[in-house]
Design an enzyme around this catalytic site. Structure first.
Site, PDB file in Angstrom:
ATOM      1  N   ASP A   1      -4.219  -3.137   6.004  1.00  0.00           N
ATOM      2  CA  ASP A   1      -3.713  -2.645   4.724  1.00  0.00           C
ATOM      3  C   ASP A   1      -4.780  -2.891   3.666  1.00  0.00           C
ATOM      4  O   ASP A   1      -5.260  -4.024   3.513  1.00  0.00           O
ATOM      5  CB  ASP A   1      -2.431  -3.378   4.329  1.00  0.00           C
TER       6      ASP A   1
ATOM      7  N   ASP B   1       8.312   4.781   7.339  1.00  0.00           N
ATOM      8  CA  ASP B   1       8.732   3.443   6.918  1.00  0.00           C
ATOM      9  C   ASP B   1      10.250   3.371   6.996  1.00  0.00           C
ATOM     10  O   ASP B   1      10.954   3.983   6.195  1.00  0.00           O
ATOM     11  CB  ASP B   1       8.245   3.153   5.499  1.00  0.00           C
TER      12      ASP B   1
END
Length: 258
Positions: A11, A130
């Site tokens: 990330d 997600d």
């Protein structure tokens, strides 16, 4: 039989690699280039880079580090972050990425999946999903703009329905980010994976919850996923990639040897 894939997730926020828990409270864990080199040397099969604030800030992922990564590693890597058009995808692929992944932008315009797949091929077209278990609805629901805890919100899409939708639109691979498990290191959500696997006919990557080698095996064995993605256990060296691969081979899985 295609080899199962072990994938490291990085990330990215403001040019550095970060990690949070359930997509919140991110802390800096390292440098993009040094971690890319490390994971390649340790035998990871693939890298995935998520610029976690690009979509929420309405900007495209910073391409300068993409070119640097392409120059120093010899394994496939995927990039996600703020891709809103075929031209954005072209820019990222031209800097050396092997795949692009879209998430929030696909929710806004599902036809973008088709446009990218038609232009570059389904093998380049990944859709990230997600997924969050809504305890009130008792259903897994798709979340959007998860890179910013203040802007994250729940869409009207049930995860299972969105999985079917993106496949029809041309997704060549799906990364299921199981937000309830993210960063907790207590295992992948096998129940959710099994339900998604029944509807997912393209390569399925499990993300969120790995804490030990056996968790990877469970995802492969119990849910028949094509790849497992992890961050914390690799960043913190809780799981050694080479040891993990030999463990999985001993369990009878087809794994690329380091």
């Amino acid at each position: 039989m295609l080899a199962k894939r072990i994938i490291a997730c990085l990330d990215v926020n403001n040019g550095v690699v970060v990690k949070g828990i359930q997509f919140k409270n991110h802390e800096i864990v390292g440098d993009i280039i040094s971690l890319s080199k490390r994971y390649t040397k340790e035998g990871i099969d693939e890298l995935v880079f998520y610029d976690i604030t690009a979509s929420t800030n309405n900007k495209l992922v910073d391409r300068s580090w993409i070119k640097k990564v392409a120059e120093i590693i010899n394994i496939p890597f995927c990039v996600a972050g703020g891709i809103k058009s075929v031209e954005d995808a072209q820019n990222i692929l031209s800097f050396g990425a092997d795949k692009i992944s879209i998430n929030s932008s696909a929710l806004i315009d599902p036809d973008l999946i088709t446009k990218i797949a038609n232009r570059f091929g389904v093998q380049c077209t990944v859709v990230g999903i997600d997924s969050w278990f809504d305890s009130d609805k008792k259903k897994y629901m798709v979340q959007q703009y998860t890179g910013d805890a203040n802007r994250t919100y729940q869409t009207d899409w049930e995860t299972i329905d969105w999985v079917e939708k993106v496949q029809k639109k041309g997704a060549g691979e799906i990364v299921l980010n199981m937000m309830n498990q993210d960063g907790l290191q207590n295992g992948y959500d096998l129940s959710q994976l099994n339900e998604i696997r029944k509807k997912c006919k393209v390569p399925l990557i499990a993300s969120g919850g790995a804490g030990c080698a056996d968790h990877f095996y469970q995802a492969f064995d119990h849910a028949n996923v094509d790849g497992v993605l992890a961050a914390s256990v690799f960043h913190k060296k809780i799981v050694n990639i080479k040891d993990l691969k030999y463990f999985l081979i001993q369990k009878g899985l087809e794994i690329r040897i380091c």
